[in-house]
Enzyme design. Structure first.
Site, PDB file in Angstrom:
ATOM      1  N   ASP A 154     -10.250  -3.931  -5.319  1.00 26.71           N
ATOM      2  CA  ASP A 154      -9.265  -3.357  -4.214  1.00 26.71           C
ATOM      3  C   ASP A 154      -9.878  -1.602  -4.064  1.00 26.71           C
ATOM      4  O   ASP A 154     -10.115  -0.815  -5.139  1.00 26.71           O
ATOM      5  CB  ASP A 154      -7.739  -2.751  -4.980  1.00 26.71           C
ATOM      6  CG  ASP A 154      -7.171  -2.459  -3.209  1.00 26.71           C
ATOM      7  OD1 ASP A 154      -7.521  -1.668  -2.721  1.00 26.71           O
ATOM      8  OD2 ASP A 154      -6.047  -2.907  -2.940  1.00 26.71           O
TER       9      ASP A 154
ATOM     10  N   SER B 218       0.806  -0.756   0.014  1.00 30.56           N
ATOM     11  CA  SER B 218      -0.064  -0.037  -0.019  1.00 30.56           C
ATOM     12  C   SER B 218       1.018   0.949   0.239  1.00 30.56           C
ATOM     13  O   SER B 218       1.534   1.200  -0.622  1.00 30.56           O
ATOM     14  CB  SER B 218      -0.806  -0.249   0.980  1.00 30.56           C
ATOM     15  OG  SER B 218      -1.670   1.175   0.825  1.00 30.56           O
TER      16      SER B 218
ATOM     17  N   HIS C 230      -8.024  -5.057  -1.856  1.00 31.10           N
ATOM     18  CA  HIS C 230      -7.076  -4.679  -0.730  1.00 31.10           C
ATOM     19  C   HIS C 230      -6.368  -5.462   0.150  1.00 31.10           C
ATOM     20  O   HIS C 230      -5.226  -5.718   0.111  1.00 31.10           O
ATOM     21  CB  HIS C 230      -7.053  -3.133  -0.213  1.00 31.10           C
ATOM     22  CG  HIS C 230      -5.505  -2.254   0.017  1.00 31.10           C
ATOM     23  ND1 HIS C 230      -5.372  -2.031  -1.045  1.00 31.10           N
ATOM     24  CD2 HIS C 230      -5.639  -1.759   1.440  1.00 31.10           C
ATOM     25  CE1 HIS C 230      -4.485  -1.579   0.178  1.00 31.10           C
ATOM     26  NE2 HIS C 230      -4.497  -1.681   1.217  1.00 31.10           N
TER      27      HIS C 230
END
Length: 711
Positions: A648, A563, A683
């Site tokens: 995501d 991330s 995600h």
């Protein structure tokens, strides 16, 4: 957004049927996918950027889906020789985990609540027992049954009504973090017809056992922007809007104080917060402002007896302090100091009990827990004895108790759940994490905290763990991990999964770089906005220290981040590719400028205080100077493994997709470059506990293959 997996299955089948025609559009002579260049000019502040792969944002375009599937197929083809080893790793990691495990029960409102797993099952089961811990088990939710028809499943926001008869819960089956709230009758098992869609999943019960407050999301940006009130049995269309957070840089949420007296609506951005309160039994009342937002003023509130306690940075208290005010005078000009600010100690949290309060601090990077009696007759710290541990206050919903539950683990010590009697100072280890098999002995591992000197003179701490037989002679493989954003601190922690690397000679390092809060709030301030590059250079300088001190060498050094940590990986790859043999970038945020200019993307507007607003030329130019996608060069890059999920909501799939397409065009080496995309997940990756381990096995196989340790 297309969320229907059946629809995608139909699209994909069409794509493969026509693959011979479409392959020519983006395939080079080699077997590596090569995306078509479709130049698009992006103009801002008179600056022109040309994005050849902007078209990959079109999620419903068959050519986009086809390209993603070609990348996935390329990854699978070129790693098929590791499949058996991936299976070995998966079974090895899984074998250390107790499959039929359960949590330590905690008591709340007359019930003992706990969760458990059954052997061979992917998902958790939530249960409770009435009054006595030996009472018959009541299964609240079996997520294995609930997940049976879905590729992805997440249950969140479990909230039991004050009378213990109902439970509100949220379900996400797409991995976009858009939950549908439903209500279950815990006495009959009936799930009511009420279905509230596009929420955060969490909700709060009012005292009447029939009114729920919940948070709704903007359907486009997914920003949490509205609080509604729902009455059981009515249509969600009739729900009453209680609060609308119109500032696009803020998110809103709702919760109940531990005292159960107040329902609280919070609004927060990176730098500013604001709260409104309503008595939980005042169903038809209106929320009253606690203290109006002031730019740069952060605070959180706790209730005890007739007062509120406020954890805040008011009056330039960079590392926060605790203040107090009476219920009827909550504006910030009425707050009075209770625990003063300390320049070298970060005040992270305060937990309130009837006779005690517990302060969570961070001093020189180390967690400290301080117990204090309200009457001032006693005050002491819990003792911890090394520098690579994590200690934290656990689940303590009961207000009237002298037992503090806390957790402890270290890089060489499995996690423990401990009940500590704050009056007698006696402790009871309720549970220590079991590491199954006969191979684990914590005496076989060493850990230490070391410090690198950054290029500006700052000392950067690192937590290190390795097997005692691993030689630190420069020839050992080393995986260096970091995150470095949002003030999020990655504490040193124990991992059974990590043992599969340590037992094969890897050194594992967590670099506590600027951008987190390991060394206090200022550590965060020095790694954000126009100082963000400190995060990246800290990581590189840690790598150079590890190489220079024979922990590893460039032939054996690997880096990993996800991330915002994936952004870190992207920058590091551009500025110091020669230091690393391989890099793992999970769901990476790499197209910083384009994403931050698009306020329709989830999270963007709320991120301005972290990265800056590129509509301001100064921030635009600074972002552009480090954005991984914008700074790819004609140079050699190390081996790279990139993972993402089609759904995501945090980092859109097209960022890593565009990134890998441009890397393929620019890189001058023959090293591995993989995009592993999960077409069903978002995600967080796969939702099942064992399916997630298969993703770890892929990453470890990538590293160990490069080290020629794959049989």
């Amino acid at each position: 957004m297309v969320g229907n997996k059946l629809k995608y299955g139909f699209i994909i089948s069409l794509i493969f049927a026509a693959s011979c025609k479409m392959k020519k559009e983006y395939m080079a002579e080699s077997n590596a996918p090569l995306a078509t260049k479709k130049p698009k000019k992006l103009v801002k502040h008179g600056d022109v950027r040309v994005d050849n792969y902007y078209w990959l944002k079109e999620r419903e375009d068959n050519a986009v889906i086809s390209y993603l599937n070609e990348e996935k197929a390329y990854y699978e083809e070129n790693t098929k020789h590791t499949l058996d080893f991936q299976s070995v790793l998966f079974k090895e990691i899984k074998s250390k985990i107790k499959e039929d495990d359960s949590s330590v029960p905690y008591k709340q409102n007359g019930y003992w609540y706990f969760s458990k797993y059954k052997k061979g099952k992917e998902y958790v089961i939530y249960s409770r027992r009435k009054k006595e811990i030996q009472a018959p088990e009541e299964i609240l939710f079996d997520c294995n049954e609930m997940a049976a028809d879905y590729e992805y499943f997440s249950l969140g926001g479990l909230s039991v009504s004050p009378d213990n008869t109902l439970a509100a819960f949220g379900v996400d089956t797409v991995s976009r973090r858009q939950y549908t709230i439903q209500i279950k009758n815990l006495l009959t098992g009936e799930i009511y017809a009420d279905k509230i869609e596009n929420t955060t999943g969490s909700s709060v019960w009012a005292a009447d056992n029939k009114t729920l407050y919940y948070t709704k999301k903007d359907p486009v940006t997914l920003r949490s922007d509205k609080i509604y009130k729902h009455t059981i049995g009515t249509s969600p269309k009739e729900d009453i809007l209680v609060f609308h957070e119109k500032d696009e840089t803020f998110n809103t949420f709702v919760y109940k104080t531990k005292s159960k007296k107040y329902i609280v609506i919070g609004s927060s951005s990176t730098l500013t917060s604001e709260f409104q309160i309503l008595r939980a039994d005042d169903i038809n009342g209106e929320f009253k402002m606690f203290s109006k937002r002031e730019r740069g003023l952060e605070y959180t509130i706790m209730h005890y007896e007739d007062s509120f306690y406020i954890l805040t940075n008011k009056d330039k208290a960079t590392n926060f302090k605790l203040m107090r005010t009476k219920e009827g005078s909550t504006a910030s000009n009425n707050w009075q100091e209770f625990i003063p600010h300390r320049p070298n100690v970060l005040l992270e949290d305060v937990d309130i009990f009837k006779e005690y309060y517990v302060v969570s601090e961070r001093d020189n990077g180390l967690n400290k827990l301080k117990v204090v009696r309200w009457d001032g007759t006693d005050s002491y710290y819990l003792p911890f004895d090394n520098e690579t541990y994590t200690a934290y206050v656990g689940t303590n919903p009961d207000f009237d108790t002298e037992i503090l539950r806390y957790g402890y683990n270290a890089m060489t010590t499995p996690s423990s759940v401990i009940d500590f009697n704050m009056r007698t100072k006696e402790k009871e280890v309720k549970k220590e994490q079991e590491v199954l098999g006969n191979t684990f002995d914590k005496a076989n591992y060493k850990s230490e905290r070391i410090w690198a000197t950054a290029r500006d003179g700052e000392k950067i701490p690192m937590s290190v763990v390795y097997h005692k037989d691993t030689k630190l002679d420069g020839n050992s493989p080393l995986l260096q991990y970091a995150y470095g954003s949002y003030g999020h601190t990655v504490d040193p922690y124990f991992s059974t999964i990590r043992l599969s690397l340590l037992d094969r000679g890897f050194v594992y390092v967590i670099a506590h770089i600027r951008g987190g809060e390991y060394l206090g709030r200022n550590w965060y301030e020095e790694g954000k906005l126009l100082k963000k590059k400190n995060t990246f250079t800290d990581f590189v300088d840690c790598s150079k220290f590890l190489i220079g001190n024979n922990y590893t060498s460039p032939e054996h050094l690997y880096a990993s981040g996800g991330s915002a940590g994936g952004l870190l990986m992207g920058v590091v790859l551009n500025i110091a590719p020669e230091l690393y043999k391989g890099v793992i970038a999970s769901v990476p945020f790499v197209d910083v400028v384009t994403t931050m200019l698009d306020d329709t993307i989830p999270l963007t507007t709320g991120e301005y205080d972290e990265w800056g607003n590129p509509n301001d030329k100064e921030y635009y130019e600074y972002m552009k100077s480090y954005s991984p996608y914008d700074n790819i060069k004609k140079q050699a890059y190390p081996n790279i493994y990139i993972s993402t999920g089609l759904h995501d909501s945090q980092v859109q799939y097209w960022e890593p997709a565009k990134w890998i397409a441009k890397l393929r065009d620019y890189k001058t080496d023959d090293n591995l470059l993989f995009l592993d995309i999960n077409m069903d997940a978002g995600h967080g990756g796969a939702s099942g506990r064992f399916e997630a381990l298969k993703e770890v096995a892929k990453e470890y196989a990538f590293l160990l293959d490069l080290e020629k340790k794959v049989p």
